[in-house]
Each structure stands twice: as C-alpha cells, then as structure tokens.
Write an enzyme that holds these catalytic residues in place. Structure first.
Site, PDB file in Angstrom:
ATOM      1  N   HIS A 165       0.841  -1.201   0.000  1.00 19.56           N
ATOM      2  CA  HIS A 165       0.000   0.000   0.000  1.00 19.56           C
ATOM      3  C   HIS A 165       0.879   1.256   0.000  1.00 19.56           C
ATOM      4  O   HIS A 165       0.641   2.196  -0.779  1.00 19.56           O
ATOM      5  CB  HIS A 165      -0.902  -0.034   1.246  1.00 19.56           C
ATOM      6  CG  HIS A 165      -1.756   1.181   1.454  1.00 19.56           C
ATOM      7  ND1 HIS A 165      -3.126   1.158   1.350  1.00 19.56           N
ATOM      8  CD2 HIS A 165      -1.440   2.466   1.782  1.00 19.56           C
ATOM      9  CE1 HIS A 165      -3.614   2.366   1.581  1.00 19.56           C
ATOM     10  NE2 HIS A 165      -2.613   3.176   1.862  1.00 19.56           N
ATOM     11  N   GLU A 166       1.911   1.270   0.856  1.00 18.86           N
ATOM     12  CA  GLU A 166       2.772   2.460   0.945  1.00 18.86           C
ATOM     13  C   GLU A 166       3.614   2.617  -0.313  1.00 18.86           C
ATOM     14  O   GLU A 166       3.807   3.738  -0.798  1.00 18.86           O
ATOM     15  CB  GLU A 166       3.681   2.378   2.182  1.00 18.86           C
ATOM     16  CG  GLU A 166       2.941   2.310   3.517  1.00 18.86           C
ATOM     17  CD  GLU A 166       1.848   3.354   3.683  1.00 18.86           C
ATOM     18  OE1 GLU A 166       1.934   4.437   3.065  1.00 18.86           O
ATOM     19  OE2 GLU A 166       0.875   3.073   4.413  1.00 18.86           O
TER      20      GLU A 166
END
Lengths: 177, 174
Positions: free
Chosen positions: A139-140
């Site tokens: 996600h990051e």
C-alpha cells in the site's frame, strides 16, 4: 518535531511519481522523524509514505507492531528507495488510507513479498514480508508511484475471503522418491 | 436543515434504469449520497440517499415521470441522515447450504445474541430449481468479540448441514 498536513484525494499531487532519494543527510533524518510523528498522530495508521505529506521522494515508514490484533511484523521500518523483488500468493483485504478519509475498500495484494531498500544511512536492507505487513508495505509503495488503494478496488460483494488461517490446507505427504 | 430523503424504487429489471433515474434526479436539482442497487429475482431495486431542498411531494414530482415510464414503484422517506457515518465491519460471515425456510432466522438469531451488528447482508439462491442452494454473506461488527460469534455460528449450523465461515476483517490503514 512537527506533524505534517496530510494531502487528501482529490489532491492531484497524490498521483505524482516520487523520485529516488540520493542524499542521506541530517535533513533527511529530520524529515523522517517528522514523517513518523505524523504517522503516529493518525488513528490506527500502520504506515505512511513521503508523498502523502507533499515530499515526492521514495521514503516510506511501516510499523505493524501496533495493530489491535497482533500480526507477524518486523517492528518499525524506514524503507528508502524500496523495490519489490518477488511476489507470491494473493488475498483480498480491507484497506483505508489517511489520504482517503472515511472510506475503506477491498484490495487484492500479494501475501508474500521480498523487498530490497536502503536504510536512513543509505545501507542496503532486505526483507521478507507476509500477510498484513506485506499488505501495508505494498500500500505504501503504491503511493511512491502515484497510486492509491482506490486504483485497486475490487467489489465489496461476492468476493471470496477464504484465508489460510481459517481453512488450513491439508499438508501433503511427501512423495516417496 | 436536514434535507436527506431515502428513495426506494422497485420494478421489473431492464437495461438503463440507473442512468434514466439518476438523470431525472440530477435535472431536478438532487444530489445523491450512498446507494445500494441490485437485481433481485428479475426486479431491479434501488435504495438511494437523495439530498433535495424541498418537500417529499416536490421530490415525488421529480421522480414520478421517470418512474412511471420505467414501471418502477417509488417510495420516499424523509430521513434523519448524514454522510460520513460509516461503521467499520470487523467480521465477515458466509453461510451456505441446501435451501430451505428458516436458515436466515436461525443463523442471524444466534449471531445477534452473540453480539453481531449486521452492516451489510446479501444473499442469493443458486443451484437448480430441484436442488436450490442458499448462499449468504454478512459483514458486521462483533460487539462481544469474534470468539463469541464463532461459537454461536458453530452451534447454529452444526446439525443442519449448513456450512459457515467466519473471517475477521482487520482493516489496514496506511
């Protein structure tokens, strides 16, 4: 120390690709400390990426040691210039994002990844992540390429959510040679 | 002033319903909020939050022509509502088995007693006419914890040949 303002969608800057970090200096270390403080100020956040605070460099922080229900994790991690080396497995899971308030959605992520990155001094790191922590890292990393979880949504309905934890596969007996 | 209405529309399914209904609402000065729309048994069903600066009668006048032309039955309620009131589910439960009357009442009754707050439920009947199967998927909040639900689900489904799965949802905020 300072808490940054979080860019929120539809801010176009979140769609921007971030550049490699080349200077591993005191200014970078100061920024990372503030980025971490910003992450910890958000409720329940286990990760943050530099572009979420308007700095378009390939820096993320992940800390999955703080989840309500414990998950396998490597503690607090600062990952600079991270690069996924291998992916394996896939699973649907629920994600939310400080840059997308009041919305959560289902996203398919790899269940296991290996990753190369640099630490705050520019030294090489390598990790193997699984499950929830692998999801957080993916996600990051997406933020660094200008992607939000909104770009990867799958339907909330009719998805199969079977997980190995609750449906263990029978262990296959090794074949005799 | 609270200006939200819940508009429900039900009628025989055909292509283009959503486009025509929402165009009429937009032309009538409405803003749309959260919605759930789906085909059930050959009917199309719409449940739609509509923000409208006017009376329920005025909103009915906006929707009537398109509803009539599509043979949809409208229903309008002025509701005490607001956006950004989401509750996060922390558990997902799927149940399936040979279809028969009483599965939902039995399973959801046991789960409610064990603290389940249902936030989203969809169910379907598949299989064949001779051997229908019932499939239900629930997302909810486990007020008394996941373990309580797991035990209740096991008891409720044990004897009946119903299969059930319970999966915690741990939302990742990044």
């Amino acid at each position: 120390m300072a808490i940054f303002e979080i860019l929120t969608y539809p801010d176009e800057r979140l769609k921007q690709e971030s550049a490699l970090v080349e200077q591993f200096d005191a200014e970078l270390h100061g920024f990372i400390a503030d980025l971490e403080e910003t992450m910890r100020a958000g409720p329940g956040g286990v990760g943050i990426a530099a572009p979420q605070v308007g700095r378009f460099q390939r820096i993320v922080i992940v800390d999955c040691s703080v989840t309500r229900k414990p998950v396998p994790n490597h503690g607090r991690l600062v990952l600079i210039n991270p690069e996924v080396l291998t992916w394996d497995g896939m699973e649907v899971g629920r994600e939310g994002c400080m840059s997308v308030p009041d919305y959560t959605g289902n996203v398919i992520r790899a269940t296991q990844i290996t990753l190369a990155a640099q630490d705050e001094q520019g030294q090489p790191l390598e990790f193997a992540f699984e499950g929830f922590e692998a999801r957080a890292v993916q996600h990051e990393l997406d933020h660094l390429d200008g992607l939000l979880f909104l770009d990867r949504l799958v339907s909330r309905r009719n998805d199969l959510f079977r997980r190995k934890v609750y449906q263990p596969k029978p262990t296959k007996a090794k074949k005799a040679e | 002033m609270n200006d939200w209405y819940m508009l429900t529309l039900v009628g025989k399914d055909r292509p283009g319903i959503v486009a025509r209904v929402t165009a009429a609402l937009f032309d009538g000065g409405c803003n749309l909020g959260e919605a759930s729309m789906m085909r059930l048994g050959g009917n199309f069903t719409i449940m739609l939050m509509v923000q409208f600066q006017g009376s329920a009668q005025a909103l009915a006048a906006v929707i009537s022509p398109v509803a009539e032309s599509l043979a949809l039955h409208p229903h309008i309620d002025h509701i005490d509502a607001a956006l950004h009131q989401h509750l996060e589910p922390d558990v997902r439960i799927t149940v399936y088995g040979a279809d028969r009357a009483g599965i939902v009442a039995k399973v959801t009754g046991a789960l409610a007693e064990a603290g389940l707050h249902i936030l989203d439920l969809t169910s379907d009947v598949g299989g064949s006419s001779e051997r229908p199967i019932y499939v239900m998927s629930i997302e909810g909040h486990a007020a008394e914890g996941i373990e309580a639900l797991a035990s209740a689900l096991e008891v409720a489904t044990a004897a009946d040949g119903i299969s059930a799965q319970l999966t915690p949802i741990q939302t990742m905020y990044g």
